[in-house]
Design an enzyme around this catalytic site. Structure first.
Site, mmCIF file in Angstrom:
data_model
loop_
_atom_site.group_PDB
_atom_site.id
_atom_site.type_symbol
_atom_site.label_atom_id
_atom_site.label_comp_id
_atom_site.label_asym_id
_atom_site.label_seq_id
_atom_site.Cartn_x
_atom_site.Cartn_y
_atom_site.Cartn_z
ATOM 1 C CE LYS A 1 6.812 3.422 -3.631
ATOM 2 N NZ LYS A 1 5.482 2.780 -3.593
ATOM 3 C CG ASN B 1 0.329 -3.749 -2.617
ATOM 4 O OD1 ASN B 1 1.328 -3.777 -1.936
ATOM 5 N ND2 ASN B 1 -0.537 -4.748 -2.571
ATOM 6 N N GLY C 1 -3.313 3.679 -0.799
ATOM 7 C CA GLY C 1 -4.331 2.754 -0.295
ATOM 8 C C GLY C 1 -5.751 3.279 -0.316
#
Lengths: 69, 259
Positions: free
Chosen positions: B100, B209, B161
């Site tokens: 990635k 994530n 995030g």
């Protein structure tokens, strides 16, 4: 005994002469199968570590995998 | 298309799940096998970092099921050169040839550098890597990535995030329409509904994530995301109804009592 200076993960350290890269890493109590090593920006395979004798101003990077996204 | 025939092949590997998960931010890395099992994910990202000789930390790889496809990232790279160096190190460490590409020099919003990403992708693809580049959803950058040999394009829904969902939805829609490679929405997905939304649009997969790792019940959330991605994909394959402003009755408009 003359000490030589090398960079390990960005920090300058002093070593006894004629230490191999493998010996240096073993003093750090690392499991060598679980790390990735760069010596002067070249990737070093596990079986090559013992053949590298450290010299003045060498740069060593030791990395491992961590959690990431 | 019947969902039974809906194959997702990436980097020569057929993937049954279209959910990719991260391995960061868990309270304990030992949770990772259960997270993988509950989510159904087959692809997991990892990062490469300098060892801290003062603190004993595990190698995260020991917690990742062997059947999973590792997707090392180049996080920490600020330039193409640094990303290439990290990719080669990952491969040398036995992590395979998937990477990635993540190149970030902006510390506040962690937005990726498209120009450096294209440069790194071109070199790594030529070296045989399966390159999954993380980008802002920019059509011109995405087209350059196709030419550079990327295996997929991974546009962000919102900054990493943030859990803010598909703030870039319209731009992602354009990529899905115009780019021949799989579009994997990466970053910003904070709720299963966001994942459904991405998949209903025709995204090939979602990578997330924080949304799982920061949940008070990460195993339950992992399962929820697995189901959301599958449901969204099914809805895309089935074909969504037409969006319109005028009401269309669902019941017959004849035989009323007052007639």
């Amino acid at each position: 005994m003359r000490l030589l200076k090398v960079k390990l993960n960005g920090a300058e350290i002093s070593l006894a002469s004629s230490l191999t890269l493998e010996q240096l890493l073993l003093t750090k109590k690392l499991e060598l199968d679980c790390v990735v090593v760069e010596y002067n920006e070249k990737i070093v395979k596990r079986n090559e570590l013992a053949a590298i004798i450290l010299k003045e101003r060498d740069e060593i990077e030791v990395l491992r995998f961590v959690g990431g996204g | 298309m019947d969902s039974q025939e809906d194959k997702f092949i990436l980097g020569g590997r057929e993937l049954k799940s279209r959910l990719f998960i991260g391995s960061g931010k868990y309270s304990d890395d030992r949770l990772i096998p259960s997270i993988a099992e509950h989510s159904g994910a087959e692809v997991i990202t990892v990062a490469l970092r300098r060892i801290d000789f003062e603190s004993k930390t595990d190698n995260v790889l020991i917690h990742i099921p062997e059947t999973m496809q590792l997707l090392p990232n180049t996080s920490g790279a600020r330039t193409a050169e640094e990303a290439i160096r990290l990719a080669r190190l990952s491969k040398a460490a036995g992590c395979g040839n998937w990477i990635k590409v993540e190149i970030i020099s902006d510390a506040k919003y962690l937005l990726p550098d498209g120009y450096e990403t294209v440069k790194a992708t071109e070199i790594l693809a030529k070296e045989g890597f399966v390159v999954l580049p993380y980008i802002s959803p920019d059509l011109m950058v995405a087209r350059s990535l196709v030419d550079a040999g990327a295996s997929a394009v991974m546009p962000l829904g919102a900054p990493i995030g943030t859990n803010r969902g598909l703030k870039t939805k319209e731009l992602i829609r354009i990529l899905i329409e115009e780019i021949s490679l799989p579009i994997i929405v990466d970053a910003g997905i904070g709720a299963p509904s966001h994942a459904v939304e991405a998949m209903e649009m025709g995204a090939a997969a979602c990578l997330l994530n924080t949304a799982i790792a920061s949940s008070p019940q990460p195993l339950v959330m992992a399962e929820a995301f697995g189901q959301a991605v599958a449901a969204g994909r099914k809805a895309f394959l089935a074909g969504l109804g037409v969006d319109q402003t005028i009401a269309q009755a669902s019941s017959p408009l004849t035989g009323f009592l007052h007639e």
